[in-house]
Design an enzyme around this catalytic site. Sequence first.
Site, PDB file in Angstrom:
ATOM      1  N   THR A   1       0.844  -1.199   0.000  1.00 37.29           N
ATOM      2  CA  THR A   1       0.000   0.000   0.000  1.00 37.29           C
ATOM      3  C   THR A   1       0.877   1.246   0.000  1.00 37.29           C
ATOM      4  O   THR A   1       0.673   2.169  -0.811  1.00 37.29           O
ATOM      5  CB  THR A   1      -0.929   0.013   1.236  1.00 37.29           C
ATOM      6  OG1 THR A   1      -1.784  -1.130   1.167  1.00 37.29           O
ATOM      7  CG2 THR A   1      -1.766   1.279   1.285  1.00 37.29           C
TER       8      THR A   1
ATOM      9  N   GLN B   1       0.835  -9.598  -5.799  1.00 35.64           N
ATOM     10  CA  GLN B   1       0.364 -10.980  -5.902  1.00 35.64           C
ATOM     11  C   GLN B   1       1.280 -11.855  -6.754  1.00 35.64           C
ATOM     12  O   GLN B   1       1.163 -13.082  -6.709  1.00 35.64           O
ATOM     13  CB  GLN B   1      -1.055 -11.018  -6.506  1.00 35.64           C
ATOM     14  CG  GLN B   1      -2.112 -10.413  -5.619  1.00 35.64           C
ATOM     15  CD  GLN B   1      -2.391 -11.228  -4.351  1.00 35.64           C
ATOM     16  OE1 GLN B   1      -1.992 -12.370  -4.231  1.00 35.64           O
ATOM     17  NE2 GLN B   1      -3.075 -10.616  -3.410  1.00 35.64           N
TER      18      GLN B   1
ATOM     19  N   SER C   1       4.984  -6.956  -1.506  1.00 31.78           N
ATOM     20  CA  SER C   1       4.636  -7.015  -0.094  1.00 31.78           C
ATOM     21  C   SER C   1       5.104  -8.330   0.521  1.00 31.78           C
ATOM     22  O   SER C   1       4.885  -9.401  -0.057  1.00 31.78           O
ATOM     23  CB  SER C   1       3.116  -6.885   0.043  1.00 31.78           C
ATOM     24  OG  SER C   1       2.743  -7.032   1.385  1.00 31.78           O
ATOM     25  N   ALA C   2       5.717  -8.260   1.686  1.00 28.80           N
ATOM     26  CA  ALA C   2       6.276  -9.478   2.305  1.00 28.80           C
ATOM     27  C   ALA C   2       5.190 -10.468   2.708  1.00 28.80           C
ATOM     28  O   ALA C   2       5.347 -11.673   2.537  1.00 28.80           O
ATOM     29  CB  ALA C   2       7.127  -9.099   3.527  1.00 28.80           C
ATOM     30  N   HIS C   3       4.050  -9.954   3.244  1.00 33.95           N
ATOM     31  CA  HIS C   3       3.065 -10.898   3.798  1.00 33.95           C
ATOM     32  C   HIS C   3       2.250 -11.629   2.750  1.00 33.95           C
ATOM     33  O   HIS C   3       1.427 -12.478   3.076  1.00 33.95           O
ATOM     34  CB  HIS C   3       2.163 -10.204   4.824  1.00 33.95           C
ATOM     35  CG  HIS C   3       1.075  -9.347   4.252  1.00 33.95           C
ATOM     36  ND1 HIS C   3      -0.199  -9.811   4.077  1.00 33.95           N
ATOM     37  CD2 HIS C   3       1.074  -8.070   3.833  1.00 33.95           C
ATOM     38  CE1 HIS C   3      -0.946  -8.837   3.577  1.00 33.95           C
ATOM     39  NE2 HIS C   3      -0.200  -7.767   3.419  1.00 33.95           N
TER      40      HIS C   3
ATOM     41  N   THR D   1      13.210   5.225  10.504  1.00 35.05           N
ATOM     42  CA  THR D   1      14.109   4.147  10.922  1.00 35.05           C
ATOM     43  C   THR D   1      13.666   2.825  10.307  1.00 35.05           C
ATOM     44  O   THR D   1      12.483   2.480  10.347  1.00 35.05           O
ATOM     45  CB  THR D   1      14.103   4.034  12.460  1.00 35.05           C
ATOM     46  OG1 THR D   1      14.549   5.289  12.992  1.00 35.05           O
ATOM     47  CG2 THR D   1      15.010   2.917  12.943  1.00 35.05           C
TER      48      THR D   1
ATOM     49  N   CYS E   1     -22.355  -9.148   0.379  1.00 36.44           N
ATOM     50  CA  CYS E   1     -22.914  -9.555   1.672  1.00 36.44           C
ATOM     51  C   CYS E   1     -21.837  -9.836   2.706  1.00 36.44           C
ATOM     52  O   CYS E   1     -22.079  -9.788   3.895  1.00 36.44           O
ATOM     53  CB  CYS E   1     -23.747 -10.813   1.506  1.00 36.44           C
ATOM     54  SG  CYS E   1     -24.841 -10.758   0.104  1.00 36.44           S
TER      55      CYS E   1
HETATM   56  C1  LIG Z   1      -2.249  -7.118  -0.629  1.00 32.20           C
HETATM   57  C2  LIG Z   1      -2.141  -6.208  -1.781  1.00 32.20           C
HETATM   58  C3  LIG Z   1      -1.777  -4.872  -1.612  1.00 32.20           C
HETATM   59  C4  LIG Z   1      -1.556  -4.260  -0.250  1.00 32.20           C
HETATM   60  O1  LIG Z   1      -0.375  -4.746   0.334  1.00 32.20           O
HETATM   61  P1  LIG Z   1      -0.050  -4.426   1.865  1.00 32.20           P
HETATM   62  O2  LIG Z   1       1.373  -4.860   2.010  1.00 32.20           O
HETATM   63  O3  LIG Z   1      -0.987  -5.254   2.661  1.00 32.20           O
HETATM   64  O4  LIG Z   1      -0.226  -2.976   2.073  1.00 32.20           O
HETATM   65  C5  LIG Z   1      -1.671  -4.077  -2.737  1.00 32.20           C
HETATM   66  N1  LIG Z   1      -1.891  -4.563  -3.952  1.00 32.20           N
HETATM   67  C6  LIG Z   1      -2.241  -5.846  -4.167  1.00 32.20           C
HETATM   68  C7  LIG Z   1      -2.466  -6.335  -5.554  1.00 32.20           C
HETATM   69  C8  LIG Z   1      -2.386  -6.705  -3.078  1.00 32.20           C
HETATM   70  O5  LIG Z   1      -2.756  -7.957  -3.301  1.00 32.20           O
END
Ligand SMILES: *Cc1c(COP(=O)(O)O)cnc(C)c1O
Length: 401
Positions: free
Chosen positions: A75, A182, A202-204, A243, A329
């Site tokens: 993000t 992704q 993104s790492a997660h 930091t 929903c």
């Molecule tokens: C998960 C995701 C994000 C956001 O990543 P974060 O590290 O959670 O901020 C942005 N773009 C795509 C396509 C995502 O799948």
Amino acid sequence: MLDLPVYLDNNATTPCDPRVVEAMLPYFTSVFGNAASRHHSFGWKAEEAVDLARQQVASLIGAEPQEIVFTSGATEADNLAIKGVFEMYAGKGNHIIATAVEHKAVLDTCNHIEKLGGEVTYVGVDKNGRVNLRELEAAIRPETILIAVMYANNETGTVMPVKEVSGIARKHKVLFFTDAAQAVGKIPVNVQQDGVDLLSLSAHKMYGPKGVGALYVRRRDPRVRLTAQMDGGGHERGFRSGTLNVPGIVGLGKAAELCAVEMNDETTRLRRLRDKLRGALLQIEESVLNGDSGHVLPHVANISFNYVEGKMLMIDFNKELAVSSGSACTSASLEPSYVLKAQGIPDEQAHSSFRFALGRFTTEAEIDFAIEKVTQTVQKLRETSEIWKMYRKGMDMSQIW
Ligand SMILES: *Cc1c(COP(=O)(O)O)cnc(C)c1O
């Protein structure tokens, strides 16, 4: 016995790989230095660890280590790419092109740009979710400063024609930014071969920790400049002050290294399991694939079960199956998935859509369980469904929905 619920929502987030956690641990306690402390070994050791992570991330995407800017996630990287280019290139123009199916982190940032007086053109996608290249090229103007096309869609797994997009961007000398949150770590991504100028990750989403990510910023041909969005100590070559999250960055680096080493085998294994799941679920009467069957991430399938209420299915999955739905929903908004809508998918089909996203720790037994659970639940709900009965009687459903 299976551990329930079965987690098939790996596009929302992935569990941290235990090897990643292991690599991170020392950086919370014994090696706790500030990577910007230049006067002692505490700082040097932290900086060394960050340097290694920078190499690991760069190597995964074919970049130079100096081109990696660590952030708090995709993000933030999306915000930095779009706002940073918008401010820096104000002299050249104020027009940005993005697809209609971008992640909210991109769409909402574009919205912000519009409030600042910028102009954004949203380009459509085909019925499988791939960007319309002719529309994209036709949208380019002399004032266009950036094209944003995600690498792979988070809802459908559809992989975009990235090389074709970069060809168009280069031809018109417009910067190309791709949100690859992704795709990175799942399929081969190479900023040189793909012709990408800016890329977020993104790492997660790749078995690393939450709260850390990176923006790739091209240094040559062309050299991309950005206006920093976070002012302060001038960390990360001035692109992102603050930091450094040393343990998180170490985790991202380790996650990147593991993905690079294991991607081939993991892809083979996950594609087989995904194909098994997708094939079995598409055997269910009136089920449809949302997205592209070929240009798609190897671990993702988005499927609708017509004439079943998505909400009811979700309630029945509860406690046994963790998946995500394109139905309004189950989310805060009232509209069904804007991604499926952009593909021309009717609201009712979007309401009964489910995203199945497998991951590194998904087992065959879990897939077998999911197939049975979904098939049985759809059948059970249809048995008591008036709409299903009408459909089976051959009524004209377009009049009813
Ligand atoms: C998960 C995701 C994000 C956001 O990543 P974060 O590290 O959670 O901020 C942005 N773009 C795509 C396509 C995502 O799948």
